[in-house]
Design a protein around this motif. Structure first.
Motif, mmCIF file in Angstrom:
data_model
loop_
_atom_site.group_PDB
_atom_site.id
_atom_site.type_symbol
_atom_site.label_atom_id
_atom_site.label_comp_id
_atom_site.label_asym_id
_atom_site.label_seq_id
_atom_site.Cartn_x
_atom_site.Cartn_y
_atom_site.Cartn_z
ATOM 1 N N SER A 51 10.035 6.615 -2.382
ATOM 2 C CA SER A 51 9.025 5.853 -1.643
ATOM 3 C C SER A 51 7.810 6.720 -1.342
ATOM 4 C CB SER A 51 9.611 5.292 -0.356
ATOM 5 O OG SER A 51 9.809 6.307 0.604
ATOM 6 N N VAL A 54 5.718 6.522 -4.593
ATOM 7 C CA VAL A 54 5.190 5.183 -4.866
ATOM 8 C C VAL A 54 4.154 4.781 -3.821
ATOM 9 C CG1 VAL A 54 5.835 2.740 -4.943
ATOM 10 C CG2 VAL A 54 7.223 4.422 -6.135
ATOM 11 N N GLU A 55 4.414 5.089 -2.565
ATOM 12 C CA GLU A 55 3.481 4.713 -1.508
ATOM 13 C C GLU A 55 2.167 5.461 -1.624
ATOM 14 O OE1 GLU A 55 5.584 5.224 2.125
ATOM 15 O OE2 GLU A 55 6.980 3.598 1.680
ATOM 16 N N ASN A 56 2.211 6.689 -2.083
ATOM 17 C CA ASN A 56 0.961 7.434 -2.255
ATOM 18 C C ASN A 56 0.166 6.942 -3.460
ATOM 19 O OD1 ASN A 56 0.860 9.208 -0.071
ATOM 20 N ND2 ASN A 56 2.437 10.477 -1.008
ATOM 21 N N SER A 59 -1.033 3.275 -2.369
ATOM 22 C CA SER A 59 -1.597 3.205 -1.018
ATOM 23 C C SER A 59 -0.916 2.140 -0.155
ATOM 24 C CB SER A 59 -3.105 2.924 -1.077
ATOM 25 O OG SER A 59 -3.755 3.961 -1.754
ATOM 26 N N ILE A 60 0.389 2.185 -0.137
ATOM 27 C CA ILE A 60 1.194 1.278 0.682
ATOM 28 C C ILE A 60 1.607 2.040 1.939
ATOM 29 C CG2 ILE A 60 3.311 -0.079 0.772
ATOM 30 C CD1 ILE A 60 3.229 -0.170 -2.285
ATOM 31 N N ASN A 61 1.505 1.389 3.084
ATOM 32 C CA ASN A 61 1.949 2.026 4.323
ATOM 33 C C ASN A 61 3.466 1.948 4.417
ATOM 34 O OD1 ASN A 61 -0.646 2.603 5.133
ATOM 35 N ND2 ASN A 61 -0.885 0.650 6.200
ATOM 36 N N GLY A 62 4.076 3.072 4.739
ATOM 37 C CA GLY A 62 5.530 3.131 4.863
ATOM 38 C C GLY A 62 5.961 4.519 5.266
ATOM 39 N N GLY A 64 7.139 7.009 3.393
ATOM 40 C CA GLY A 64 6.619 8.077 2.542
ATOM 41 C C GLY A 64 5.191 8.436 2.886
ATOM 42 N N GLN A 65 4.358 7.422 3.106
ATOM 43 C CA GLN A 65 2.964 7.656 3.500
ATOM 44 C C GLN A 65 2.912 8.340 4.861
ATOM 45 O OE1 GLN A 65 0.503 6.844 1.417
ATOM 46 N NE2 GLN A 65 -1.129 7.577 2.740
#
Length: 111
Positions: A51, A54-56, A59-62, A64-65
């Motif tokens: 995650s 993938v989040e980086n 640009s998905i907030n979660g 990992g970010q």
């Protein structure tokens, strides 16, 4: 599965007159599950690491970010918390794998 089909215990079960379906499911399949259970124990912490990537990229907030932002911002408590969650998921994965070992192989006992 293919290696275990020609193993000694499968040939012995066939020689005793056990049906081929019983040899396949009770003997061969259960012994073939053990390596699969071992590999799948590391999937829970691997999901968190995946995650992060993938989040980086998207640009998905979660989680990992959040971990990346915590490292960039030098937020020690948040980095420690995310590391703790990752370690906890690792321990839960190993615990689930141990329970699955006892279900797959009745010879495995914990004293």
């Amino acid at each position: 599965m293919l290696e275990n089909l020609s193993a000694d215990y499968a040939r012995t079960a066939r020689a005793k007159g056990v049906a081929e379906d019983d040899v396949l499911w009770r003997h061969v399949f259960r012994n073939s599950l053990l390596p699969l259970i071992t590999v799948s124990a590391g999937l829970l912490p691997g999901l968190l690491a995946g995650s992060l990537i993938v989040e980086n990229i998207f640009s998905i907030n979660g989680m990992g970010q959040l971990a990346v932002e915590a490292v960039k911002g030098r937020d020690r408590e948040l980095v420690l918390s995310i590391t703790w969650v990752s370690g906890f998921l690792t321990l839960v994965g190993y615990l689930i794998a141990d329970f699955c070992y006892t279900l797959a192989d009745p010879r495995v006992t914990y004293d």
